[in-house]
Design a protein around this motif. Structure first.
Motif, PDB file in Angstrom:
ATOM      1  N   VAL A 271     -11.549 -12.288   0.825  1.00 26.19           N
ATOM      2  CA  VAL A 271     -10.176 -11.950   0.446  1.00 26.19           C
ATOM      3  C   VAL A 271      -9.264 -12.054   1.654  1.00 26.19           C
ATOM      4  N   VAL A 272      -9.718 -11.562   2.808  1.00 30.32           N
ATOM      5  CA  VAL A 272      -8.912 -11.656   4.038  1.00 30.32           C
ATOM      6  C   VAL A 272      -8.652 -13.120   4.383  1.00 30.32           C
ATOM      7  N   ASP A 273      -9.680 -13.970   4.279  1.00 33.50           N
ATOM      8  CA  ASP A 273      -9.510 -15.397   4.585  1.00 33.50           C
ATOM      9  C   ASP A 273      -8.497 -16.034   3.633  1.00 33.50           C
ATOM     10  N   THR A 274      -8.540 -15.654   2.369  1.00 35.92           N
ATOM     11  CA  THR A 274      -7.584 -16.189   1.393  1.00 35.92           C
ATOM     12  C   THR A 274      -6.166 -15.771   1.750  1.00 35.92           C
ATOM     13  N   LEU A 275      -5.993 -14.525   2.127  1.00 39.18           N
ATOM     14  CA  LEU A 275      -4.668 -14.040   2.510  1.00 39.18           C
ATOM     15  C   LEU A 275      -4.161 -14.757   3.759  1.00 39.18           C
ATOM     16  N   ARG A 276      -5.036 -15.046   4.697  1.00 46.68           N
ATOM     17  CA  ARG A 276      -4.640 -15.789   5.905  1.00 46.68           C
ATOM     18  C   ARG A 276      -4.083 -17.156   5.533  1.00 46.68           C
ATOM     19  N   ARG A 277      -4.780 -17.839   4.627  1.00 46.76           N
ATOM     20  CA  ARG A 277      -4.363 -19.190   4.254  1.00 46.76           C
ATOM     21  C   ARG A 277      -3.083 -19.187   3.440  1.00 46.76           C
ATOM     22  N   ARG A 278      -2.869 -18.104   2.685  1.00 48.75           N
ATOM     23  CA  ARG A 278      -1.762 -18.081   1.732  1.00 48.75           C
ATOM     24  C   ARG A 278      -0.408 -17.807   2.385  1.00 48.75           C
ATOM     25  N   THR A 279      -0.406 -17.131   3.493  1.00 53.71           N
ATOM     26  CA  THR A 279       0.872 -16.776   4.114  1.00 53.71           C
ATOM     27  C   THR A 279       0.915 -17.215   5.571  1.00 53.71           C
ATOM     28  N   GLY A 280       2.043 -17.814   5.918  1.00 50.86           N
ATOM     29  CA  GLY A 280       2.279 -18.132   7.324  1.00 50.86           C
ATOM     30  C   GLY A 280       3.202 -17.114   7.961  1.00 50.86           C
ATOM     31  N   ALA A 281       3.608 -16.122   7.175  1.00 55.62           N
ATOM     32  CA  ALA A 281       4.554 -15.126   7.667  1.00 55.62           C
ATOM     33  C   ALA A 281       3.870 -14.023   8.455  1.00 55.62           C
ATOM     34  N   LEU A 282       2.524 -14.017   8.444  1.00 55.10           N
ATOM     35  CA  LEU A 282       1.788 -12.924   9.072  1.00 55.10           C
ATOM     36  C   LEU A 282       0.538 -13.464   9.748  1.00 55.10           C
ATOM     37  N   LEU A 283       0.336 -13.074  11.004  1.00 55.86           N
ATOM     38  CA  LEU A 283      -0.904 -13.391  11.719  1.00 55.86           C
ATOM     39  C   LEU A 283      -1.877 -12.247  11.446  1.00 55.86           C
ATOM     40  N   ILE A 284      -2.986 -12.529  10.738  1.00 55.44           N
ATOM     41  CA  ILE A 284      -3.923 -11.492  10.291  1.00 55.44           C
ATOM     42  C   ILE A 284      -5.180 -11.521  11.147  1.00 55.44           C
ATOM     43  N   GLU A 285      -5.583 -10.352  11.655  1.00 59.49           N
ATOM     44  CA  GLU A 285      -6.808 -10.211  12.436  1.00 59.49           C
ATOM     45  C   GLU A 285      -7.728  -9.213  11.736  1.00 59.49           C
ATOM     46  N   LEU A 286      -9.002  -9.582  11.607  1.00 58.12           N
ATOM     47  CA  LEU A 286     -10.012  -8.733  10.970  1.00 58.12           C
ATOM     48  C   LEU A 286     -11.018  -8.274  12.007  1.00 58.12           C
ATOM     49  N   SER A 287     -11.399  -6.989  11.975  1.00 58.87           N
ATOM     50  CA  SER A 287     -12.426  -6.477  12.881  1.00 58.87           C
ATOM     51  C   SER A 287     -13.370  -5.567  12.107  1.00 58.87           C
ATOM     52  N   GLY A 288     -14.615  -5.525  12.537  1.00 58.90           N
ATOM     53  CA  GLY A 288     -15.612  -4.697  11.889  1.00 58.90           C
ATOM     54  C   GLY A 288     -16.877  -5.497  11.621  1.00 58.90           C
ATOM     55  N   PRO A 289     -17.822  -4.920  10.892  1.00 59.50           N
ATOM     56  CA  PRO A 289     -17.735  -3.575  10.299  1.00 59.50           C
ATOM     57  C   PRO A 289     -17.975  -2.475  11.324  1.00 59.50           C
ATOM     58  N   TRP A 290     -17.314  -1.321  11.101  1.00 55.70           N
ATOM     59  CA  TRP A 290     -17.409  -0.180  11.997  1.00 55.70           C
ATOM     60  C   TRP A 290     -17.977   1.030  11.256  1.00 55.70           C
ATOM     61  N   VAL A 291     -18.451   1.977  12.048  1.00 57.74           N
ATOM     62  CA  VAL A 291     -18.716   3.305  11.488  1.00 57.74           C
ATOM     63  C   VAL A 291     -17.375   3.820  10.959  1.00 57.74           C
ATOM     64  N   PRO A 292     -17.333   4.457   9.796  1.00 57.64           N
ATOM     65  CA  PRO A 292     -16.041   4.832   9.185  1.00 57.64           C
ATOM     66  C   PRO A 292     -15.312   5.987   9.880  1.00 57.64           C
ATOM     67  N   TYR A 293     -14.896   5.752  11.110  1.00 55.98           N
ATOM     68  CA  TYR A 293     -14.159   6.786  11.862  1.00 55.98           C
ATOM     69  C   TYR A 293     -12.905   7.227  11.125  1.00 55.98           C
ATOM     70  N   SER A 294     -12.178   6.278  10.558  1.00 54.16           N
ATOM     71  CA  SER A 294     -10.873   6.583   9.958  1.00 54.16           C
ATOM     72  C   SER A 294     -10.982   7.375   8.667  1.00 54.16           C
ATOM     73  N   PHE A 295     -12.209   7.515   8.149  1.00 56.96           N
ATOM     74  CA  PHE A 295     -12.383   8.211   6.875  1.00 56.96           C
ATOM     75  C   PHE A 295     -13.266   9.452   7.020  1.00 56.96           C
ATOM     76  N   ALA A 296     -13.410   9.909   8.272  1.00 54.46           N
ATOM     77  CA  ALA A 296     -14.191  11.113   8.524  1.00 54.46           C
ATOM     78  C   ALA A 296     -13.356  12.372   8.409  1.00 54.46           C
ATOM     79  N   GLY A 297     -12.042  12.219   8.206  1.00 54.72           N
ATOM     80  CA  GLY A 297     -11.157  13.374   8.067  1.00 54.72           C
ATOM     81  C   GLY A 297     -10.623  13.810   9.400  1.00 54.72           C
TER      82      GLY A 297
END
Length: 278
Positions: A244-270
């Motif tokens: 899905v991220v790759d599709t979004l990259r190809r579909r828009t030139g208005a945004l430079l998209i960077e993907l990172s991971g997978p990570w331990v879910p730090y952001s969802f630990a509360g």
């Protein structure tokens, strides 16, 4: 006459550094981890859970000392890497609730009491992240628009008198206005693309969070950041998420998209849990 035995001074007090909380822990794995200090990384049982901990000399455990310590970029990087290494090693054997960097308690008993009081939240977090990983997606203004920068048209030191002078001034102002409109249109397009990207990825994730936008660093050739998202994804859906991220990259030139991971879910630990008492 036998001399009276000399009193043995008590061992130096130590604070307790907590890396993470989990349900299952492999002591053999912990024994191989260096952690933050020279003391062994070990498990501290509490309320049918385990905290992964390490002793810190009491003299080095106060908040002021750690604030100064982490203000040194090299020491900050070392501590972050060590903390992350422990959390990642534990997460390889089951769900984990990572603690914030420099979560310190004045004693092992104090750590056990404080963490035990938060046991319900830990079970909620561990249920939420079990079998899931975190992906990070960042969006930036395209590099070309960042490099364009403001218009710096040369303004003559002397404009000859005559009918052409007002025309030259108006032309200069129009160029400035045009450049400003172009930058605003580029930014607006990037913001729209960021919203569409976040919405599309949120629909493919178990949970999603918008994180604080990071400031542009000196020398960074990318444009300003307009999206900083974290997405909790089922482990067996990670390939579909990447597609899905790759599709979004190809579909828009208005945004430079960077993907990172997978990570331990730090952001969802509360973020409302314990952060120590030091």
């Amino acid at each position: 006459m036998r001399q009276p035995a000399r009193a043995v001074p008590p061992a130096a007090a130590a604070a307790t550094y907590v890396f993470a909380v989990c349900r299952h822990v492999d002591e053999d794995v912990l024994s191989l981890l260096p952690g933050i200090t020279s003391a062994p990384v070990r498990a501290l049982p509490f309320e049918r859970l385990h905290a992964v901990v390490q002793e810190v000399p009491a003299a080095e455990a106060d908040r002021r000392t750690w604030t100064e310590r982490l203000s040194d970029p090299e020491e900050l990087e070392r501590c972050v890497r060590a903390h992350h290494q422990v959390v990642t090693a534990v997460a390889a054997h089951g769900p984990v609730a990572p603690m914030a960097l420099a979560t310190l308690y004045s004693s092992e008993e104090r750590a056990r009491q404080a963490l035990g009081a938060d046991v319900a939240r830990f079970h909620t977090v561990l249920d939420r992240v079990a079998g899931r990983v975190e992906w990070g997606v960042k969006g930036y203004l395209p590099a070309a628009s960042a490099a364009a920068g403001p218009v710096r048209a040369a303004v003559p030191a002397h404009v000859p008198a005559g009918s052409r002078a007002p025309d030259a001034g108006r032309a200069y102002l129009e160029r400035v206005r045009g450049a400003h409109r172009a930058r605003e249109e580029t930014r607006s397009a990037a913001l729209r693309a960021a919203e569409e990207t976040h919405s599309a990825l949120r629909d493919r994730a178990v949970a999603a969070r918008r994180l604080r936008i990071q400031d542009q660093q000196s020398g960074d050739r990318r444009g300003a950041q307009v999206l900083n998202g974290a997405y909790l994804v089922e482990e067996d859906r990670t390939e579909a998420f990447r597609e899905v991220v790759d599709t979004l990259r190809r579909r828009t030139g208005a945004l430079l998209i960077e993907l990172s991971g997978p990570w331990v879910p730090y952001s969802f630990a509360g973020e409302d849990g314990a952060h120590g008492d030091r």
